[in-house]
Design a protein around this motif. Structure first.
Motif, PDB file in Angstrom:
ATOM      1  N   HIS A  19      -3.292  17.278  -5.283  1.00  0.00           N
ATOM      2  CA  HIS A  19      -4.112  16.078  -5.339  1.00  0.00           C
ATOM      3  C   HIS A  19      -3.659  15.212  -6.508  1.00  0.00           C
ATOM      4  N   PRO A  20      -3.706  13.884  -6.350  1.00  0.00           N
ATOM      5  CA  PRO A  20      -3.269  13.008  -7.458  1.00  0.00           C
ATOM      6  C   PRO A  20      -4.103  13.181  -8.714  1.00  0.00           C
ATOM      7  N   ALA A  21      -5.397  13.553  -8.582  1.00  0.00           N
ATOM      8  CA  ALA A  21      -6.232  13.704  -9.771  1.00  0.00           C
ATOM      9  C   ALA A  21      -5.738  14.833 -10.662  1.00  0.00           C
ATOM     10  N   VAL A  22      -5.144  15.877 -10.038  1.00  0.00           N
ATOM     11  CA  VAL A  22      -4.648  17.008 -10.828  1.00  0.00           C
ATOM     12  C   VAL A  22      -3.537  16.556 -11.769  1.00  0.00           C
ATOM     13  N   LEU A  23      -2.733  15.592 -11.339  1.00  0.00           N
ATOM     14  CA  LEU A  23      -1.634  15.101 -12.168  1.00  0.00           C
ATOM     15  C   LEU A  23      -2.159  14.498 -13.476  1.00  0.00           C
ATOM     16  N   PHE A  24      -3.273  13.775 -13.397  1.00  0.00           N
ATOM     17  CA  PHE A  24      -3.830  13.173 -14.610  1.00  0.00           C
ATOM     18  C   PHE A  24      -4.367  14.245 -15.561  1.00  0.00           C
ATOM     19  N   TYR A  25      -4.938  15.319 -15.013  1.00  0.00           N
ATOM     20  CA  TYR A  25      -5.375  16.419 -15.873  1.00  0.00           C
ATOM     21  C   TYR A  25      -4.191  17.018 -16.637  1.00  0.00           C
ATOM     22  N   CYS A  26      -3.079  17.247 -15.914  1.00  0.00           N
ATOM     23  CA  CYS A  26      -1.896  17.840 -16.546  1.00  0.00           C
ATOM     24  C   CYS A  26      -1.342  16.930 -17.638  1.00  0.00           C
ATOM     25  N   LEU A  27      -1.219  15.631 -17.325  1.00  0.00           N
ATOM     26  CA  LEU A  27      -0.657  14.706 -18.315  1.00  0.00           C
ATOM     27  C   LEU A  27      -1.557  14.580 -19.530  1.00  0.00           C
ATOM     28  N   HIS A  28      -2.862  14.623 -19.319  1.00  0.00           N
ATOM     29  CA  HIS A  28      -3.790  14.536 -20.458  1.00  0.00           C
ATOM     30  C   HIS A  28      -3.593  15.718 -21.416  1.00  0.00           C
ATOM     31  N   ASN A  29      -3.527  16.926 -20.874  1.00  0.00           N
ATOM     32  CA  ASN A  29      -3.304  18.107 -21.724  1.00  0.00           C
ATOM     33  C   ASN A  29      -1.911  18.095 -22.351  1.00  0.00           C
ATOM     34  N   PHE A  30      -0.934  17.605 -21.586  1.00  0.00           N
ATOM     35  CA  PHE A  30       0.445  17.610 -22.057  1.00  0.00           C
ATOM     36  C   PHE A  30       0.634  16.628 -23.203  1.00  0.00           C
ATOM     37  N   ILE A  31       0.046  15.437 -23.087  1.00  0.00           N
ATOM     38  CA  ILE A  31       0.213  14.412 -24.126  1.00  0.00           C
ATOM     39  C   ILE A  31      -0.472  14.846 -25.421  1.00  0.00           C
TER      40      ILE A  31
ATOM     41  N   PHE B 204      -8.180  28.465 -14.559  1.00  0.00           N
ATOM     42  CA  PHE B 204      -9.328  28.345 -13.669  1.00  0.00           C
ATOM     43  C   PHE B 204      -9.711  26.867 -13.509  1.00  0.00           C
ATOM     44  N   GLY B 205     -10.031  26.467 -12.277  1.00  0.00           N
ATOM     45  CA  GLY B 205     -10.458  25.103 -12.010  1.00  0.00           C
ATOM     46  C   GLY B 205      -9.500  24.390 -11.079  1.00  0.00           C
ATOM     47  N   ASN B 206      -9.471  23.049 -11.181  1.00  0.00           N
ATOM     48  CA  ASN B 206      -8.652  22.248 -10.271  1.00  0.00           C
ATOM     49  C   ASN B 206      -7.164  22.441 -10.494  1.00  0.00           C
ATOM     50  N   LEU B 207      -6.768  22.854 -11.702  1.00  0.00           N
ATOM     51  CA  LEU B 207      -5.344  23.013 -12.004  1.00  0.00           C
ATOM     52  C   LEU B 207      -4.764  24.291 -11.426  1.00  0.00           C
TER      53      LEU B 207
END
Length: 836
Positions: free
Chosen positions: A706-718, A680-683
């Motif tokens: 959206h480019p902002a979604v990429l930063f959310y994914c990388l933050h959770n992934f890292i 749920f949310g932007n992802l």
């Protein structure tokens, strides 16, 4: 008994009120004075065309120095009824007393307000609704009303007051001027400039006690030259103040201002204007009535700023509905003794149906009448001639417009036929009156070299479209055999001729490459102008990559897409579009691609229905359908980023756990290697693909809107990955592929430099080539003479190479090939340097 009197006129509800202040001095020794204020109501009789008296009234007061200052109409704050008011002043010991009376029932006076001042009002006094008496003294603004009960002073200074009135939403507003600060002081500029730019116009709301900021009434340069003005309209729209003002300047000019800017100007025929009135006559036409100090009057139409009429030696001018027609008229009273006598010499007119005159019928002799008739006859003849000339011009313009319309219609039909690949034949009747813009020759079927049209069913496999937020995605899948023959492919949408106003704001062509099994690769050029150093991974334009033909793998197929905005289509209930494909067809000769041929092919039609779009029929839903159409549409509108993940201590199996548990991803039915995020949310809706090349190495591809979604994914992934894992962002291309291309390009460049002129070398080698084949079988013991002969022949061959002559065209072709090969090698070398 001696008498002295003052008179003033006032129009009220179509009647004329005559106020007379009679000062009577008693003959007794007391010498006391009695002041009587009389009022007479005069109504215009349309039958007799005269003013008749209908009622009278009086008011008495004692004292000396009683004078009439002003009479006007204003509304009462208690009842809201418009009533006549008259302001009197009376001299007393220690000051001057001002009395405001109002008249009701046309014969009774009542005191509405009285106040005392220690100075005499010299400038004009305003009586406003309430009633409120307002004046200025020593650059200060003072006012009093029954609500205040005392004289109040506004906290602003006015150099002069230009207009006072009521504005909706702001209440009572005072428009005036004040001194403005000049850069460097007043002594630093000329006196004329200081007079113009040393003042500024501003408006002050009396009830709100604040200056109206951002309200544009007059430019500051006009503040010192405007004598009087009238505000037609003042309102606030979308937080902006809109004004319509007509003003009279001391330069005898009538100027129309709109939102603080001059729009029109008219030079007045008289000098020293002093007041201005507005009249709304029959047909909602408006007149500007300007009064001059000399007693002259000028009426000007509002719509065209033309002078309607002028009068001289006028005692007074009033605006009201005197004739009872429902619209206003202008009452002009000529100078003739007292005001009572003026009502016998007047004119009532609205420059239309109403025109009454009394005692303005001077006799004219017969000669002047004949001259007038002759002038009228000549004027009518001239007007008839001008009317005929104007009618002929109108007919000529109509014929010209008809011809233009015919040319536009034929041009549109020809364009539609060209798009639909049909031959447009212009009938002979339509060619009448049309001239070709160039010398054209009719093409015969034998000489026609145009590209033959390709039937739709021979190259199109499928056409579909999807809606992704505010984007419309149209996709075309071609037959495999025909797909391999095309290069530089793009799509465009042609609207139906019934909807010519609909045009996409942007139509960006993309390419999506799919594996025939289950793997899909995105090759979208979503950005309009990508930076050369930030091109997306595998970004290709059609079938070319860096100027070289891109060879399609045997297990892959391509889908061409066009992305445009959906908003322009939603203005129509139903829109038809033609999908047009533009490409270059490859021609092969001896296995080498030759000059490409441009093609424009119709792929099919699509129907956009607002009802179906609103119901979500064409929305992307990979979780339920998992179809190729939805996947292609999502890839076309998404940004793709790939990351190489390397681990030295542990395997990369937790990545699948991260996708399933942390990101709540669900595999797509028909494409299980692709998973979509259900978090749920932007992802939500983000697409992932995990390609595990070895247990310790793999590539994670993210498709996000959206480019902002990429930063959310990388933050959770890292946060989820072990600290020993390394993440590398993959740039366009690969080292292995670019190195291979660079090697082939360098080989081609060396070959071009070694053999510049193939035809010349073939001739030389055929006629003078050393016979080394014979030397292979010779005896190991060779005489010195034999070597001398071989060396002499080699020298002659070298001289022949040097002395060969070639044409200029051949030499230019060689130089062009060298430059092209060097340019390709430099471009690939630059890309290789970016990957280091």
């Amino acid at each position: 008994m001696t008498t002295d009197q003052q008179e003033q006129l006032l129009s009220y509800n179509g009647d004329v009120l005559i106020f007379q202040l009679i000062k009577e001095k008693s003959s007794q020794a007391s010498s006391s004075k009695i002041n009587k204020l009389h009022v007479r109501q005069m109504t215009f009789d349309t039958g007799t065309k005269l003013f008749v008296e209908t009622s009278t009234g009086s008011f008495s007061m004692s004292g000396e120095g009683v004078e009439i200052i002003k009479s006007c109409c204003a509304s009462c704050f208690r009842t809201g009824i418009l009533r006549p008011y008259i302001l009197l002043k009376k001299r007393k010991k220690g000051g001057i007393k001002y009395i405001l009376l109002f008249l009701y029932n046309f014969n009774k006076f009542e005191v509405a307000l009285h106040f005392k001042l220690d100075y005499e009002l010299k400038e004009s006094v305003k009586v406003l609704d309430g009633p409120t008496v307002l004046w200025s003294y020593s650059k200060q603004l003072f006012y009093i009303s029954p609500q205040t009960g005392t004289v109040l002073c506004a906290p602003v200074q006015f150099s002069s007051i230009k207009w006072v009135g009521n504005i909706k939403g702001e209440g009572t507003v005072v428009l005036g001027t004040r001194s403005s600060s000049l850069p460097g002081g007043r002594h630093s500029i000329a006196k004329s400039d200081a007079l113009i730019w040393g003042t500024e116009c501003f408006a002050y709301a009396l009830e709100k006690q604040q200056v109206l900021t951002g309200a544009a009434f007059l430019p500051h340069a006009y503040g010192s030259i405007v004598s009087c003005l009238h505000i037609w309209k003042a309102e606030t729209l979308k937080n902006k103040f809109r004004t319509l003002i007509v003003a009279v300047t001391c330069k005898n000019q009538l100027i129309f201002f709109q939102d603080g800017l001059p729009k029109d100007v008219q030079q007045l025929p008289f000098e020293k204007p002093c007041s201005i009135q507005m009249a709304v006559v029959e047909g909602d036409s408006q007149l500007v009535v300007v009064t001059f100090a000399s007693g002259d009057i000028c009426a000007v139409w509002k719509h065209n700023f033309q002078v309607a009429s002028c009068w001289k030696d006028v005692a007074s001018v009033l605006v009201d509905d005197f004739a009872g027609t429902g619209t206003e008229q202008i009452l002009v009273l000529l100078k003739s003794g007292s005001i009572s006598e003026c009502l016998k010499t007047f004119q009532i007119t609205d420059f239309g149906k109403v025109n009454y005159m009394s005692n303005i019928n001077a006799k004219e002799d017969s000669s002047s009448v004949k001259d007038l008739q002759q002038n009228c006859f000549l004027t009518i003849k001239a007007l008839e001639t001008r009317l005929q000339a104007g009618f002929a011009s109108v007919q000529e313009l109509q014929r010209h417009l008809h011809l233009k319309r015919k040319v536009l219609i034929e041009s549109c039909n020809a364009l539609i036929n060209m798009v639909e690949d049909r031959k447009h034949i212009l009938p002979s009747t339509a060619k009448e009156g049309l001239v070709s813009l160039w010398d054209e020759t009719e093409k015969t079927p034998e000489n026609d070299t145009s590209t033959p049209s390709v039937p739709q069913e021979e190259f199109v496999e499928k056409v579909w479209f999807r809606v992704a937020e505010d984007n419309l995605v149209v996709a075309v899948k071609l037959m495999e055999a025909f797909n391999l023959q095309l290069g530089d492919v793009s799509l465009s949408l042609i609207m139906h001729q019934k909807c010519p106003s609909v045009s996409p704001m942007r139509c960006q062509s993309n390419v999506v490459t799919l594996k025939k099994a289950i793997l899909a690769e995105h090759a979208s050029c979503w950005q309009l102008e990508p930076s050369p150093k930030r091109v997306k991974l595998d970004c290709r334009n059609g079938n070319e990559y860096n100027g070289r033909p891109f060879q399609m793998k045997a297990d892959r197929t391509k889908v061409f897409t066009a992305v445009t905005q959906l908003s322009p289509f939603l203005a129509w209930h139903q829109v038809h579009c033609k999908v047009l494909l533009h490409a270059k067809k490859k021609n092969y000769k001896d296995g080498n691609p030759q000059e490409n041929q441009r093609l424009s092919l119709i792929c099919g039609n699509i129907l956009l229905n607002l009802v179906e779009i609103s119901s979500g029929k064409y929305s992307i839903n990979l979780k339920e359908t998992g179809s190729m159409q939805d996947l292609v549409a999502l890839c076309a509108v998404s940004h793709k980023q790939s990351f190489q993940i390397t681990s030295t201590d542990c395997t990369l199996n937790p990545i699948n756990t991260w996708l399933q548990e942390q990101m709540e991803c669900i595999p797509i039915k028909k494409f299980p290697e692709y998973v979509t995020c259900g978090k749920f949310g932007n992802l939500n809706g983000t697409l992932f693909r995990w390609n595990e090349r070895t247990p310790l190495d793999g590539i994670l591809t993210v498709f996000c809107r959206h480019p902002a979604v990429l930063f959310y994914c990388l933050h959770n992934f890292i946060e989820f990955l072990p600290p020993t894992c390394k993440i590398k962002h993959l740039r366009p291309g690969s080292k292995k592929g670019l190195a291979k291309q660079l090697a082939l390009t360098l080989v081609k460049e060396v070959a071009t430099l070694q053999h510049p002129f193939p035809s010349t070398l073939d001739f030389t080698e055929n006629h003078m080539s050393p016979n080394y084949e014979e030397n292979k079988g010779a005896n190991s013991i060779m005489t010195l003479q034999h070597f001398k002969d071989a060396f002499r022949k080699e020298q002659e061959q070298s001289m022949l190479y040097i002395n060969q002559r070639v044409s200029g065209a051949t030499y230019r072709g060689f130089i062009l090939k060298v430059f092209e090969s060097q340019l390709k090698s430099d471009m690939i070398s630059c890309q290789c340097s970016l990957l280091i």
